[in-house]
Enzyme design. Structure first.
Site, PDB file in Angstrom:
ATOM      1  CD  GLU A   1      -5.326   6.444   1.856  1.00 16.49           C
ATOM      2  OE1 GLU A   1      -5.019   5.726   2.838  1.00 16.49           O
ATOM      3  OE2 GLU A   1      -4.871   7.591   1.706  1.00 16.49           O
TER       4      GLU A   1
ATOM      5  CG  HIS B   1      -9.691   6.564   8.139  1.00 17.56           C
ATOM      6  ND1 HIS B   1      -9.625   7.816   8.716  1.00 17.56           N
ATOM      7  CD2 HIS B   1      -8.589   6.462   7.350  1.00 17.56           C
ATOM      8  CE1 HIS B   1      -8.531   8.420   8.302  1.00 17.56           C
ATOM      9  NE2 HIS B   1      -7.867   7.622   7.480  1.00 17.56           N
ATOM     10  CD  GLU B   2      -7.631   3.271   5.759  1.00 19.17           C
ATOM     11  OE1 GLU B   2      -7.315   3.987   4.793  1.00 19.17           O
ATOM     12  OE2 GLU B   2      -7.142   3.434   6.900  1.00 19.17           O
TER      13      GLU B   2
ATOM     14  CG  HIS C   1      -8.447   7.852   2.619  1.00 22.89           C
ATOM     15  ND1 HIS C   1      -8.003   9.162   2.606  1.00 22.89           N
ATOM     16  CD2 HIS C   1      -7.932   7.299   3.752  1.00 22.89           C
ATOM     17  CE1 HIS C   1      -7.244   9.367   3.682  1.00 22.89           C
ATOM     18  NE2 HIS C   1      -7.187   8.260   4.396  1.00 22.89           N
TER      19      HIS C   1
ATOM     20  CD  GLU D   1      -4.881  10.354   6.088  1.00 26.20           C
ATOM     21  OE1 GLU D   1      -5.932   9.937   6.630  1.00 26.20           O
ATOM     22  OE2 GLU D   1      -4.244   9.683   5.251  1.00 26.20           O
TER      23      GLU D   1
ATOM     24  CG  ASP E   1       7.087   8.040   6.541  1.00 25.56           C
ATOM     25  OD1 ASP E   1       5.927   8.285   6.153  1.00 25.56           O
ATOM     26  OD2 ASP E   1       7.806   7.142   6.053  1.00 25.56           O
TER      27      ASP E   1
ATOM     28  CE1 TYR F   1      -3.150  10.858  10.040  1.00 24.51           C
ATOM     29  CE2 TYR F   1      -5.132   9.601   9.600  1.00 24.51           C
ATOM     30  CZ  TYR F   1      -3.775   9.787   9.454  1.00 24.51           C
ATOM     31  OH  TYR F   1      -3.063   8.891   8.701  1.00 24.51           O
TER      32      TYR F   1
HETATM   33  N1  BES Z   1      -3.416   6.953   4.500  1.00 25.68           N
HETATM   34  C1  BES Z   1      -3.342   6.617   5.861  1.00 25.68           C
HETATM   35  C2  BES Z   1      -2.042   5.960   6.235  1.00 25.68           C
HETATM   36  C3  BES Z   1      -0.819   6.793   5.940  1.00 25.68           C
HETATM   37  C4  BES Z   1      -0.799   8.173   6.142  1.00 25.68           C
HETATM   38  C5  BES Z   1       0.314   6.175   5.473  1.00 25.68           C
HETATM   39  C6  BES Z   1       0.339   8.900   5.852  1.00 25.68           C
HETATM   40  C7  BES Z   1       1.452   6.909   5.193  1.00 25.68           C
HETATM   41  C8  BES Z   1       1.473   8.268   5.373  1.00 25.68           C
HETATM   42  C9  BES Z   1      -4.511   5.741   6.294  1.00 25.68           C
HETATM   43  O1  BES Z   1      -5.700   6.070   5.665  1.00 25.68           O
HETATM   44  C10 BES Z   1      -4.746   6.024   7.745  1.00 25.68           C
HETATM   45  O2  BES Z   1      -4.935   7.157   8.051  1.00 25.68           O
HETATM   46  N2  BES Z   1      -4.753   5.028   8.611  1.00 25.68           N
HETATM   47  C11 BES Z   1      -5.041   5.210  10.000  1.00 25.68           C
HETATM   48  C12 BES Z   1      -6.494   4.879  10.219  1.00 25.68           C
HETATM   49  C13 BES Z   1      -7.139   5.465  11.432  1.00 25.68           C
HETATM   50  C14 BES Z   1      -7.039   6.946  11.502  1.00 25.68           C
HETATM   51  C15 BES Z   1      -8.604   5.035  11.494  1.00 25.68           C
HETATM   52  C16 BES Z   1      -4.111   4.291  10.759  1.00 25.68           C
HETATM   53  O3  BES Z   1      -3.339   3.590  10.106  1.00 25.68           O
HETATM   54  O4  BES Z   1      -4.104   4.267  11.969  1.00 25.68           O
HETATM   55 ZN    ZN Z   2      -6.292   8.047   6.280  1.00 21.78          ZN
END
Ligand code: BES
Ligand code: ZN
Length: 610
Positions: free
Chosen positions: A282, A306-307, A310, A329, A384, A392
Site C-alpha cells: 500500500e 485491499h491496497e 490501506h 491489516e 516477517d 488479516y
Molecule cells: N501491507 C501488506 C503486505 C505486507 C504485510 C508486507 C506485512 C510486509 C509485512 C499488503 O497490504 C497486503 O496485505 N497484501 C496482501 C493482499 C491480500 C490480503 C489481498 C498480499 O500480499 O497477499
Molecule cells: Zn494489507
C-alpha cells in the site's frame, strides 16, 4: 530538583517508553525525531546499489541530547555531516555497531551541539533485504533492468538510514538519478516522472512512517484510467492491467462515501515483475501490485480494494508497532470487503469472506498458539517470521462481529470517527481498546462487553461465537461436489458453466485429499486445471494434486514455481512437496527458480530446504 525514587522510576520509564514500545528499532525518539527526509540517490544498476545521501531535518525533544540513533542494515556509511543554525556544515562522529540478526546495525551519530540537519552519505549493498534488482533478461520486456523496494516491515533500513519505526512520521522529498531510458517512481507526487529523462524529483508532503517510503524503476510506461488513477507498468502488461483495474476510481468513490475523503491526492498503481513477494503493498499514492492478479476477468481485484483501503487503515491511521499489525491489516481486510460489496455486490463479498475464513481455519492449527492472538507478541522475532492470516482474517472477523452486534450504521460511524480521530497518527492496540470501549462498547452498553473484546484481541484462536460467513453459492457447489463424489452425477453434468473463480476455488479447496487417481484425472480432463491461466486456481489445484499424489502436473508446476515469486502462491507448495516425499524434485526446481526470487522469498524457502 531532587526526585523521589518513585518519581525517578516514572521519569526513566517515560523517557524509555517512546522506543521501548517498538522493540524493532534502535531509534532514540524521546531525544530526537526526524520530521522531513530528503533523499539524493543514484540508482546504480551495474553494481546493484543505491548511492548518495539521506538528509534528515531534526526535531530535538530533549534539550540535553547530543546523539541521533538511526536504524541501518547492510549499509556502507561513507561520512556524516551536520548543519548548525549558522548554516555551516561540520563532520559528525558516528559509530556503526555490529549487525544484529533481526534489527540490523545501530548507527549512532554524535554532535557537539544540536543540529538542524544531518546528512548521511552511504550506499546500499546488493543483498539489501528491502530491494530487488532484476537484470533486463528477468523482466517482461527484456530491454532495461528493473529495481524496486519493499520496506514493510523493517526493511526501509536496508536502503535508507532512518528511524525505522511505524511510531514516527516524516514528510519526504527525493532526487533520483537513473540511466536515461529508465523511469523511476516513488510513493509520492510522481508528476515529475511523467517525463522520462533519468532525473526525477519526488515530493511526499504528508507525513508517513518510513515503511511506506518506496521506489521502483525500470522500463515503465503509464496510462491514465481516470482523472485520479493511472497505471505504471512495463509496456507488455500495461493494457491488460488497465482493463483489469478500471474499477479503481469507483472503489475510491465508494470508500470516500463510507469512511471520509481519500487524503492523498492521486492513487496510482505500479505493476511489478512476477517475482514481487507479496500480492500488493500500500505505498501511498502508488500501490505496488503483483501481475499475478491480472487474470483477465477481474476475479482477483479485491487486491486493489485491499491496497486502496490501506489509504485509510494503515497509511492514515497506523499501527505503532509490528505487534499491532492487525490494526493495519484487520481493518484493511474489513474495509476491502466492504468496498467489494459496494462495487461487485454482496454475494461476491460473502464468497470472499468465506474463502478467507476457510483459509484462516486451515492455517491456524499450524501456527504457534501465541501467534493466533490479534495483539501479537513478537519477543524480538522478525515481524516477517510471525506473518500469517491471523491479523488479516481474524481481525476482519472481529470487525464483522462488531458490525453484526451493533448494526452497520452505528459501526460505520464508529469506524469513520476512528479514522478521523487518529488521522496521521500511530496507535497501539492498547490505545485502540480504550477508544473502542469509549466510543462503541460503553456508548451502547449491554451489547458487547469489554471482556469479550479482550478475548478477541488477546486470546489465541477464534471465539466460539465468531462469525462464520456462509455463501449460498458455495452451499450449491458443495451439493454438486457431494453427488459427484458419490457417483450420483458425473462431472459433465455439474452446472459449472457460470461458476465464478470463487466457486472454482471453493470447489477445489474442499475436495478430499484422498481422491482416487481416476477422479483426479477426470477433473483435469474436464476442467484443465493443470493449465489454468488463473494463478490462484493453479495454486489450489497444485496443492490438491500434490496432496493426492497425482502425477502429470510436474512441468506445469515447475513453470508456476519458476515463473512467479509471490510467497503466498509458492511457499505452501514447496512445503507440501517437501512433506510429501518430493523434496529432491522441489529442491531442483528451487535451485533454478531461486535467482529470480526476491531476497525475502529466498529467505523463507531456504529455511524449508535447510
Ligand atoms: N501491507 C501488506 C503486505 C505486507 C504485510 C508486507 C506485512 C510486509 C509485512 C499488503 O497490504 C497486503 O496485505 N497484501 C496482501 C493482499 C491480500 C490480503 C489481498 C498480499 O500480499 O497477499
Ligand atoms: Zn494489507
Amino acid at each position: 530538583m531532587k526526585l523521589t525514587p518513585l518519581a525517578t522510576f516514572v521519569a526513566l520509564s517515560l523517557s524509555a517508553q517512546a522506543n521501548a514500545a517498538d522493540e524493532h528499532t534502535y531509534a532514540n525518539l524521546s531525544d530526537v525525531t526526524t520530521n522531513h527526509i530528503y533523499l539524493d540517490l543514484n540508482i546504480d544498476f551495474d553494481n546493484k546499489q543505491l548511492v548518495g545521501f539521506a538528509e534528515h531535518n531534526l526535531e530535538w525533544q530533549n534539550k540535553k541530547a547530543r546523539k541521533l540513533v538511526l536504524d541501518t542494515r547492510d549499509l556502507e556509511i561513507d561520512k556524516v555531516m551536520y548543519q548548525t543554525n549558522d548554516g555551516n556544515w561540520h563532520r559528525a562522529q558516528f559509530d556503526l555497531a555490529p549487525r544484529h540478526d533481526v534489527r540490523g546495525a545501530k548507527l549512532t551519530i554524535s554532535f557537539k551541539q544540536q543540529a538542524d540537519k544531518v546528512r548521511v552519505y552511504y550506499n546500499s549493498l546488493p543483498q539489501a533485504s528491502g530491494l530487488q534488482w532484476l537484470t533486463p533478461e528477468q523482466t517482461a520486456t527484456k530491454t532495461q533492468p528493473f529495481m524496486y523496494s519493499q520496506s514493510q516491515a523493517i526493511h526501509a533500513r536496508s536502503w535508507i538510514p532512518v528511524q525505522d519505526t511505524p511510531a514516527m512520521r516524516a514528510t519526504y522529498t527525493a532526487r533520483i538519478q537513473t540511466p536515461e531510458d529508465v523511469r523511476a517512481v516513488m510513493s509520492a507526487d510522481n508528476t515529475d516522472a511523467f517525463i522520462k529523462d533519468g532525473n526525477y524529483f519526488f515530493d511526499m508532503p504528508q507525513a508517513i512512517p518510513p515503511y511506506l517510503i518506496a521506489i521502483g524503476a525500470g522500463n515503465l510506461e503509464y496510462k491514465e484510467m481516470s482523472h485520479q488513477t493511472a497505471i505504471f507498468a512495463e509496456p507488455t502488461i500495461l493494457d491488460a492491467s488497465v482493463n483489469e483495474f478500471n474499477d479503481t476510481q469507483a472503489m475510491i468513490e465508494k470508500t470516500n462515501a463510507m469512511y471520509g475523503e481519500y487524503a492523498w491526492g492521486r492513487y496510482d498503481l505500479l505493476m511489478l515483475p512476477p517475482s514481487f513477494p507479496f500480492g500488493g503493498m500500500e505505498n501511498p499514492r502508488l500501490s505496488f501490485i503483483t501481475p499475478t492478479v491480472v487474470a483477465g476477468d477481474k476475479s482477483l481485484v479485491n487486491l486493489i480494494a485491499h491496497e486502496l483501503a490501506h489509504s485509510w487503515s494503515g497509511n492514515l491511521v497506523t499501527n505503532a508497532t509490528w505487534e499491532d499489525l492487525w490494526l493495519n491489516e484487520g481493518f484493511t481486510s474489513y474495509v476491502e470487503n466492504r468496498i467489494m460489496e459496494e462495487v461487485f455486490g454482496r454475494d461476491r463479498a460473502v464468497m470472499e469472506q468465506a474463502l478467507d475464513t476457510a483459509a484462516l481455519k486451515g492455517q491456524m492449527p499450524n501456527l504457534e498458539q501465541g501467534d493466533t492472538r490479534l495483539n501479537l507478541k513478537l519477543n524480538g522475532r522478525d515481524p516477517d517470521d510471525a506473518f500469517s492470516k491471523v491479523p488479516y482474517i481474524k481481525g476482519m472477523l472481529f470487525l464483522i462481529y462488531l458490525e453484526e452486534k451493533f448494526g452497520r450504521d452505528r459501526f460505520d460511524e464508529f469506524v469513520k470517527g476512528y479514522f478521523s480521530e487518529y488521522a496521521f497518527k500511530s496507535l497501539t492496540t492498547k490505545e485502540f481498546e480504550a477508544y473502542l470501549a469509549k466510543h462503541l462498547l460503553n456508548k451502547y452498553p449491554g451489547i458487547v462487553s469489554v471482556e469479550k473484546a479482550k478475548q478477541w484481541i488477546h486470546q489465541p484462536g477464534l471465539p466460539k461465537d465468531a462469525p462464520n460467513p456462509t455463501s449460498n453459492a458455495f452451499i450449491n457447489v458443495d451439493t454438486h461436489t457431494k453427488s459427484w463424489l458419490n457417483d450420483q452425477q458425473d462431472l459433465t453434468s455439474l452446472p459449472t458453466s457460470n461458476w465464478t473463480v470463487h466457486e472454482w476455488l471453493h470447489f477445489i479447496n474442499n475436495l478430499p485429499r484422498d481422491l482416487a487417481k481416476d477422479k483426479m484425472a477426470a477433473l483435469d480432463n474436464s476442467f484443465n486445471f493443470t493449465h489454468s491461466t488463473n494463478d490462484e486456481i493453479s495454486f489450489a489445484w497444485f496443492m490438491l494434486a500434490i496432496d493426492n499424489g497425482y502425477t502429470g502436473i510436474d512441468d506445469a508446476l515447475a513453470e508456476h514455481l519458476e515463473g512467479i515469486g509471490r510467497r503466498k502462491l509458492i511457499v505452501p507448495l514447496y512445503k507440501l512437496l517437501a512433506e510429501k516425499g518430493q523434496k529432491e524434485w522441489a529442491h531442483a526446481v528451487y535451485l533454478k527458480a531461486r535467482p529470480g526470487y526476491h531476497p525475502l522469498a529466498q529467505g523463507t524457502i531456504d529455511a524449508i530446504f535447510k
